[in-house]
Design a protein around this motif. Structure first.
Motif, short mmCIF file in Angstrom:
data_model
loop_
_atom_site.label_atom_id
_atom_site.label_comp_id
_atom_site.label_asym_id
_atom_site.label_seq_id
_atom_site.Cartn_x
_atom_site.Cartn_y
_atom_site.Cartn_z
N THR A 53 15.45 1.48 2.13
CA THR A 53 14.21 1.27 3.16
C THR A 53 14.77 1.60 4.77
O THR A 53 15.81 1.32 4.96
CB THR A 53 13.62 0.04 3.30
OG1 THR A 53 14.66 -0.92 3.57
CG2 THR A 53 12.92 -0.30 1.99
N ASN A 104 5.60 -9.42 3.11
CA ASN A 104 5.50 -7.95 2.93
C ASN A 104 4.31 -7.33 2.48
O ASN A 104 3.68 -7.63 1.51
CB ASN A 104 6.54 -7.56 2.07
CG ASN A 104 7.22 -6.42 1.99
OD1 ASN A 104 6.47 -5.26 2.58
ND2 ASN A 104 8.37 -5.90 1.59
N GLY A 159 5.46 0.33 4.43
CA GLY A 159 5.04 -1.02 4.73
C GLY A 159 5.24 -1.88 5.98
O GLY A 159 5.66 -1.00 6.76
N ARG A 162 2.81 -3.31 1.32
CA ARG A 162 3.43 -2.16 1.01
C ARG A 162 2.55 -1.41 0.41
O ARG A 162 1.70 -1.74 -0.58
CB ARG A 162 4.63 -2.56 0.25
CG ARG A 162 5.64 -1.32 -0.54
CD ARG A 162 6.54 -1.64 -1.18
NE ARG A 162 7.57 -2.32 -0.17
CZ ARG A 162 8.93 -2.31 -0.79
NH1 ARG A 162 9.14 -2.10 -2.20
NH2 ARG A 162 9.60 -2.94 0.23
#
Length: 158
Positions: free
Chosen positions: A84, A132, A120, A134
């Motif tokens: 990420t 989170n 996200g 996403r």
């Protein structure tokens, strides 16, 4: 002698304050969490993830998702590893990110390698907890079956 004591006391104060600052700035690098969500064609899913925050921008993670097929004929187990890239918006608790990675899908009739890309946002709930949200696009390598996965989750940093 007074100068030596004064210099030693000043040096000790500077060293100790630097140590205290470094401890305050220590980041939790490891994280683990759980997600719930849905795919656009198969049904709902439950997932788990864990990873390591390399620096303020990059992290590596492993994900496991179990997709419950809405038609009841089979379920899908999906394991992926991702990298990420995120950027925390200054003076906020929001970190939008993009991700890319690969993995393997286990399904009764279609075990295959997969690749996925997505995006996200992490929302810092506390120093040790993130929420989170996403989206991931998952593409099969053999039968070209694809899936859109949307999840919401919580991760604990340690």
């Amino acid at each position: 002698m007074k100068k030596f004591v004064l210099i030693a006391a000043t040096a000790a104060t500077v060293i100790m304050s630097g140590h205290a600052y470094a401890q305050d700035q220590k980041e939790n690098k490891w994280f683990a969490g759980a997600t719930v969500g849905s795919t656009w064609t198969q049904g709902s899913n439950l997932g788990f993830n864990g990873g390591y925050q390399i620096n303020q921008y990059f992290a590596v993670e492993a994900n496991y998702d179990h997709v419950f097929n809405q038609w009841g004929n089979s379920s899908i187990d999906l394991g992926t590893a991702n990298v990420t890239l995120g950027y925390r918006i200054p003076r906020t608790k929001l970190t939008p990110y993009v991700l890319a990675g690969g993995g393997y899908q286990f399904q009764w009739n279609a075990n295959q390698g997969v690749w996925n890309v997505g995006a996200g946002t992490k929302i810092e709930l506390s120093k040790d907890t993130d929420m989170n949200v996403r989206y991931r696009y998952v593409q099969g390598m053999l039968n070209q079956q694809n899936e859109n996965v949307v999840t919401v989750g919580v991760a604990f940093k340690f």
